[in-house]
Design a protein around this motif. Structure first.
Motif, PDB file in Angstrom:
ATOM      1  N   PHE A  58     -19.961 -33.502  -1.915  1.00 42.09           N
ATOM      2  CA  PHE A  58     -20.114 -33.278  -3.359  1.00 42.09           C
ATOM      3  C   PHE A  58     -21.524 -32.838  -3.702  1.00 42.09           C
ATOM      4  O   PHE A  58     -22.494 -33.566  -3.472  1.00 42.09           O
ATOM      5  N   LEU A  59     -21.668 -31.626  -4.202  1.00 40.77           N
ATOM      6  CA  LEU A  59     -22.937 -31.113  -4.720  1.00 40.77           C
ATOM      7  C   LEU A  59     -24.099 -31.318  -3.735  1.00 40.77           C
ATOM      8  O   LEU A  59     -25.187 -31.757  -4.122  1.00 40.77           O
ATOM      9  N   LEU A  60     -23.882 -30.972  -2.477  1.00 40.98           N
ATOM     10  CA  LEU A  60     -24.882 -31.241  -1.438  1.00 40.98           C
ATOM     11  C   LEU A  60     -26.218 -30.562  -1.725  1.00 40.98           C
ATOM     12  O   LEU A  60     -27.281 -31.150  -1.489  1.00 40.98           O
ATOM     13  N   LEU A 109     -23.029 -33.916 -17.675  1.00 40.30           N
ATOM     14  CA  LEU A 109     -22.276 -34.909 -16.917  1.00 40.30           C
ATOM     15  C   LEU A 109     -21.240 -34.173 -16.070  1.00 40.30           C
ATOM     16  O   LEU A 109     -20.439 -33.397 -16.591  1.00 40.30           O
ATOM     17  N   THR A 110     -21.280 -34.412 -14.757  1.00 38.79           N
ATOM     18  CA  THR A 110     -20.329 -33.765 -13.852  1.00 38.79           C
ATOM     19  C   THR A 110     -19.503 -34.828 -13.144  1.00 38.79           C
ATOM     20  O   THR A 110     -20.053 -35.765 -12.566  1.00 38.79           O
ATOM     21  N   LEU A 111     -18.178 -34.678 -13.197  1.00 39.10           N
ATOM     22  CA  LEU A 111     -17.263 -35.654 -12.619  1.00 39.10           C
ATOM     23  C   LEU A 111     -16.488 -35.038 -11.463  1.00 39.10           C
ATOM     24  O   LEU A 111     -15.904 -33.957 -11.602  1.00 39.10           O
ATOM     25  N   TYR A 112     -16.494 -35.732 -10.329  1.00 43.23           N
ATOM     26  CA  TYR A 112     -15.759 -35.282  -9.140  1.00 43.23           C
ATOM     27  C   TYR A 112     -14.307 -35.713  -9.313  1.00 43.23           C
ATOM     28  O   TYR A 112     -13.941 -36.846  -9.008  1.00 43.23           O
ATOM     29  N   SER A 154     -10.694 -29.121  -7.099  1.00 47.98           N
ATOM     30  CA  SER A 154     -10.531 -28.361  -5.857  1.00 47.98           C
ATOM     31  C   SER A 154     -11.907 -27.913  -5.378  1.00 47.98           C
ATOM     32  O   SER A 154     -12.131 -26.762  -5.008  1.00 47.98           O
ATOM     33  N   TYR A 155     -12.834 -28.875  -5.426  1.00 51.42           N
ATOM     34  CA  TYR A 155     -14.239 -28.583  -5.129  1.00 51.42           C
ATOM     35  C   TYR A 155     -14.645 -29.144  -3.772  1.00 51.42           C
ATOM     36  O   TYR A 155     -14.299 -30.277  -3.429  1.00 51.42           O
ATOM     37  N   GLY A 156     -15.398 -28.350  -3.032  1.00 53.17           N
ATOM     38  CA  GLY A 156     -16.015 -28.791  -1.789  1.00 53.17           C
ATOM     39  C   GLY A 156     -17.361 -28.116  -1.672  1.00 53.17           C
ATOM     40  O   GLY A 156     -17.461 -26.883  -1.779  1.00 53.17           O
ATOM     41  N   SER A 157     -18.409 -28.876  -1.452  1.00 57.39           N
ATOM     42  CA  SER A 157     -19.752 -28.309  -1.455  1.00 57.39           C
ATOM     43  C   SER A 157     -19.985 -27.371  -0.275  1.00 57.39           C
ATOM     44  O   SER A 157     -20.654 -26.346  -0.402  1.00 57.39           O
TER      45      SER A 157
END
Length: 246
Positions: free
Chosen positions: A199-201, A60-63, A139-142
């Motif tokens: 997100f996770l493109l 499970l991955t949460l943005y 602090s995530y950006g695909s």
């Protein structure tokens, strides 16, 4: 038959990702400060994580916080970081009790020192848990992730570590933040917005997309069940025809 009983345990997605959207609008509708929405959103995180573990979902991955979120008002960002530290301290028992391993992806070095240290502490404490992997995108950006992959591979090509002819999907996968996770099978976004938001493109190339109008603080177990039932009723062809699948 209730919703949970309608879910086929042998057809569960291996990896569910969620864009937890709508905390601020939830609070605004109630005449509350945005931070109250974020605080209530943590309750939905706990309920969703526990429900996923109970069902047997392995990943499970949460943005939780995007690279673009740094542009928000300074006070809101500071509050979100404090809430992150508070939540990690509070939820470590839940992770341990449910045998859940915590991971994090993104430009983690950009996080405030206290948030980064608390995050690493929980990751270390849960590293041997095996029932489910919970990944926080912080602090995530695909696009930034993909740019970093290109830079790393360029250096390796330049230094003759790898040949351009040998670069394929598997090589790229090994250089992503999610290198130890399977591709996403189901992507859920709350709040009624129907976009991916960087997100996770790469990882969602063949994911089933599920959009709901419910704001994240109102997202409960039964809403997760509804998304999973919808997912299981879809035909996933991966480029093939229906006839080939049967």
């Amino acid at each position: 038959m209730d919703l949970k009983d309608q879910i086929h345990k042998d057809l569960l997605p291996k990896h569910v990702a969620i864009i937890m959207d709508g905390n601020g609008r939830w609070a605004k509708q109630k005449g509350l400060m945005r931070v109250i929405g974020h605080e209530n959103g943590t309750k939905s995180v706990r309920e969703t994580v526990e429900a996923s573990a109970e069902l047997g979902i392995k990943n499970l991955t949460l943005y939780a916080f995007s690279t673009e979120n740094w542009r928000r008002p300074k006070l809101e960002v500071q509050t979100l970081m404090k809430l992150l530290v508070k939540s990690l301290k509070k939820e470590i028992k839940t992770l341990q009790d449910n045998n859940i391993r915590l991971l994090a992806i993104g430009a983690l070095s950009d996080l405030p020192k206290k948030a980064y240290e608390e995050l690493q502490y929980v990751i270390e404490k849960t590293k041997n848990n095996e029932h489910m992997t919970l990944t926080l995108a912080l602090s995530y950006g695909s696009r930034e992730e993909i740019v970093n992959v290109i830079k790393e591979l360029s250096v390796k090509v330049k230094n003759n570590i790898i040949s351009p002819e040998n670069i394929d999907e598997s090589i790229i996968n090994k250089h992503l933040y999610t290198q130890n996770l399977p591709d996403v099978d189901l992507l859920i976004r709350t709040s009624g917005e129907q976009r991916i938001s960087n997100f996770l493109l790469w990882q969602i190339a063949y994911a089933e997309l599920y959009f709901t109008d419910i704001f994240w603080p109102d997202f409960k177990k039964h809403n997760l069940y509804e998304a999973l039932i919808d997912y299981q009723n879809r035909e996933r062809r991966f480029g093939k025809t229906s006839e080939q699948l049967t």
